[in-house]
Scaffold this active site. Structure first.
Site, PDB file in Angstrom:
ATOM      1  N   ARG A   1       0.933  -1.129  -0.099  1.00  0.00           N
ATOM      2  CA  ARG A   1       0.037   0.018  -0.009  1.00  0.00           C
ATOM      3  C   ARG A   1       0.955   1.405   0.142  1.00  0.00           C
ATOM      4  NH1 ARG A   1      -3.444  -2.781  -1.652  1.00  0.00           N
ATOM      5  NH2 ARG A   1      -5.679  -3.222  -0.468  1.00  0.00           N
TER       6      ARG A   1
ATOM      7  N   GLU B   1      -3.164   7.522  -4.674  1.00  0.00           N
ATOM      8  CA  GLU B   1      -3.553   7.162  -5.922  1.00  0.00           C
ATOM      9  C   GLU B   1      -4.918   7.270  -6.122  1.00  0.00           C
ATOM     10  OE1 GLU B   1      -4.120   2.315  -5.281  1.00  0.00           O
ATOM     11  OE2 GLU B   1      -2.170   3.132  -5.131  1.00  0.00           O
TER      12      GLU B   1
ATOM     13  N   HIS C   1      -1.348   0.403 -10.039  1.00  0.00           N
ATOM     14  CA  HIS C   1      -1.801  -0.606  -8.924  1.00  0.00           C
ATOM     15  C   HIS C   1      -2.397  -1.791  -9.726  1.00  0.00           C
ATOM     16  CE1 HIS C   1      -4.019  -0.660  -4.912  1.00  0.00           C
ATOM     17  NE2 HIS C   1      -3.449  -1.864  -5.218  1.00  0.00           N
TER      18      HIS C   1
END
Length: 317
Positions: free
Chosen positions: A236, A265, A283
């Site tokens: 993360r 993000e 991601h």
């Protein structure tokens, strides 16, 4: 036959067939399409026992509090820091995720980022596409050898173990930092993150997200990794002190970074986009056809199991 009713908080855009497959099995209340989500929850509060969501969308406290008959939250994805798990458990609400099925693909991407960063693959691709090689513009950049180096893993869970095993295939020494040592694994345990970073040539972050790990990789850890060290994050974005990372990279005090996740993000610090020693991905560590299919199957299995017997297949403990 009447379909069981579920509340779906947001579209599962990470696997396009998933929404239709949920709709084929359940009466789906689509919260994300409601003009007034709070009014929508009040309207349906007495008929919602199960929520379907994802790791990116999560389930906030206000949603849980609005549903007095809620019994289960089934999430698509392995991370659950976006779900108020403590509140759910205090209410007797089961939470499930989709672990294991994505271990290999996430570990593969970690290694893709590691090698891409060490061997300047993203830079080389841009160099060729811009015709700099053909036109003899600028010189080639030397990379860093991967094989035989030292690999540090932060968070030796399922994904961390998969990353560490791949390190053995590259003849690397492997060490790790965890909340507690794991004597059953064949890797050296470092009880200090700074010590692990100082020892490592490559430091891969594979720990859980959430409040307990926010800023875990701080400036001291980054500087300990050093001007030849490479940082990889597939966990993360919140785990790294992102402003400190940008500063240390800008100074040349950190050798490079391969990043699939970011603190805010999809916003990525502009400075990172200008650095040739940084590889950026949006991601997508679990984004393969095989893994996304398996994640959806796991979500559907959890829902089916809950409606059949009140239990889920992969509960968050």
């Amino acid at each position: 036959m009447t379909k069981p009713r579920i509340l779906q908080i947001g579209s599962l855009t990470g696997h396009p067939p998933a929404d239709a497959e949920l709709a084929a099995r359940y009466e789906v209340l689509e919260l994300w399409k409601a003009a007034d989500p709070q009014a929508f929850l009040r309207e349906h509060a007495d008929s919602i026992e199960v929520i379907a969501t994802s790791a990116n969308i999560g389930c906030k406290a206000e949603v849980i509090q609005a549903l007095p008959k809620l019994r289960a939250i089934c999430s698509w994805g392995v991370g659950y820091d976006s779900i108020d798990v403590d509140l759910a458990k205090s209410r007797g609400v089961i939470v499930s995720n989709t672990p294991d099925v994505l271990n290999d693909c996430v570990a593969d991407l970690a290694w893709g980022l590691l090698i891409a960063c060490a061997r300047n693959i993203a830079w080389g691709d841009r160099f060729v596409r811009a015709n700099h090689w053909e036109n003899k513009v600028g010189g080639l950049t030397l990379g860093t050898r991967v094989s035989g180096k030292k690999l540090g893993v932060v968070g030796l869970g399922r994904i961390g173990e998969a990353i560490a095993r791949r390190g053995q295939g590259f003849d690397m020494q492997v060490a790790y930092h965890n909340r507690r040592a794991r004597p059953e694994v064949p890797y050296e345990y470092k009880d200090s993150l700074v010590d692990l970073a100082t020892w490592s040539d490559f430091l891969v972050i594979a720990t859980v997200g959430g409040a307990s790990t926010r800023g875990l990789i701080n400036e001291s850890v980054l500087r300990a990794l050093g001007p030849k060290g490479i940082l990889v994050n597939i966990a993360r974005g919140s785990v790294i002190d992102e402003p400190a990372m940008v500063q240390v990279l800008s100074e040349g005090a950190l050798g490079g970074a391969g990043l699939d996740v970011f603190d805010k993000e999809p916003k990525v610090p502009d400075a990172l986009k200008t650095m040739n020693n940084v590889v950026l991905m949006p991601h997508v560590a679990s984004a393969t056809h095989e893994t996304r299919r398996a994640m959806t199957d796991c979500l559907l299995d959890n829902l089916s199991s809950f409606f059949a017997n009140g239990q889920v297949m992969t509960p968050v403990e």
